[in-house]
Write an enzyme that holds these catalytic residues in place. Structure first.
Site, mmCIF file in Angstrom:
data_model
loop_
_atom_site.group_PDB
_atom_site.id
_atom_site.type_symbol
_atom_site.label_atom_id
_atom_site.label_comp_id
_atom_site.label_asym_id
_atom_site.label_seq_id
_atom_site.Cartn_x
_atom_site.Cartn_y
_atom_site.Cartn_z
ATOM 1 N N HIS A 188 1.856 5.153 0.115
ATOM 2 C CA HIS A 188 1.942 3.739 0.460
ATOM 3 C C HIS A 188 1.296 3.489 1.811
ATOM 4 O O HIS A 188 1.341 4.326 2.711
ATOM 5 C CB HIS A 188 3.400 3.241 0.465
ATOM 6 N N HIS A 221 1.193 1.018 5.078
ATOM 7 C CA HIS A 221 1.926 0.000 5.833
ATOM 8 C C HIS A 221 0.926 -0.943 6.494
ATOM 9 O O HIS A 221 -0.025 -0.499 7.137
ATOM 10 C CB HIS A 221 2.760 0.648 6.944
#
Length: 206
Positions: free
Chosen positions: A192, A194
């Protein structure tokens, strides 16, 4: 906020100015009242000593929440790393909270959705804007360091989407972060990105 009353001698203006400057550097003082009265050197030393003690306590108090938060993040990363290492050795990693979000089992605040990736707002934001961009199909993409050559396209697409989100949400600037592994404080083994912004970020991080 702290209300500080400093008892100083009017005739010691130079000393007053130095002490006031020291107090001002403590931060968090809503107001500062200066009243005259301290006359001998021992009083000055004692008063200065008290101010330096206050300075240390003040700084320790304001460091505590972030220190605890950092400790929590490190512990979460260690736990996630242990679970990943203990999972099947196929590199896929154990199921994560992102699986529940992608399946719709858990709600999320959607920011972007296309055939390759999904972006949503972090439930524990570290800044006014904190968005996560994840691949819809993990396909072994648990860490950036384990990405395969055939996954370059999805990586590029995710980074492009992250940049577009950052430009739209944080016109004055933003930061892109990818945590990798235990010492990188990765707490979810589903790659992922950010997107963090909406305030002045500090450097260096972590």
């Amino acid at each position: 906020f702290v209300l500080l009353v400093i008892i100083l001698s009017i005739g010691r203006l130079r000393y007053s100015a130095t002490l006031v400057a020291t107090v001002a550097r403590l931060g968090g003082c809503e107001s500062l009242a200066i009243i005259s009265r301290c006359s001998n050197n021992s009083s000055k030393v004692g008063l200065a000593s008290k101010f330096f003690q206050f300075q240390q306590q003040h700084r320790a108090f304001h460091r505590t929440p972030s220190a605890l938060k950092m400790s929590d993040e490190v512990e979460a990363a260690k736990k996630a790393a242990a679970e990943y290492e203990a999972s099947d050795k196929d590199g896929a990693g154990p199921p994560t909270v992102f699986d529940k979000i992608l399946s719709g089992e858990w709600d999320s605040k959607r920011v972007h959705d296309d055939e390759l990736c999904y972006a949503f707002r972090d439930i524990n934001p570290q800044a006014p804007t904190h968005i996560l961009v994840i691949p819809k199909k993990r396909d072994g993409l648990v860490k950036l360091s384990t990405a395969r050559e055939d996954q370059k396209d999805i990586l590029g697409h995710m980074l492009y989407v992250a940049g577009q989100i950052g430009k739209r949400e944080c016109p004055k600037g933003f930061r892109i972060v990818i945590n990798d592994g235990e010492q990188g404080s990765q707490a979810v083994y589903h790659l992922h990105i950010h997107v963090v912004g909406g305030r002045q970020l500090q450097w260096p991080p972590g």
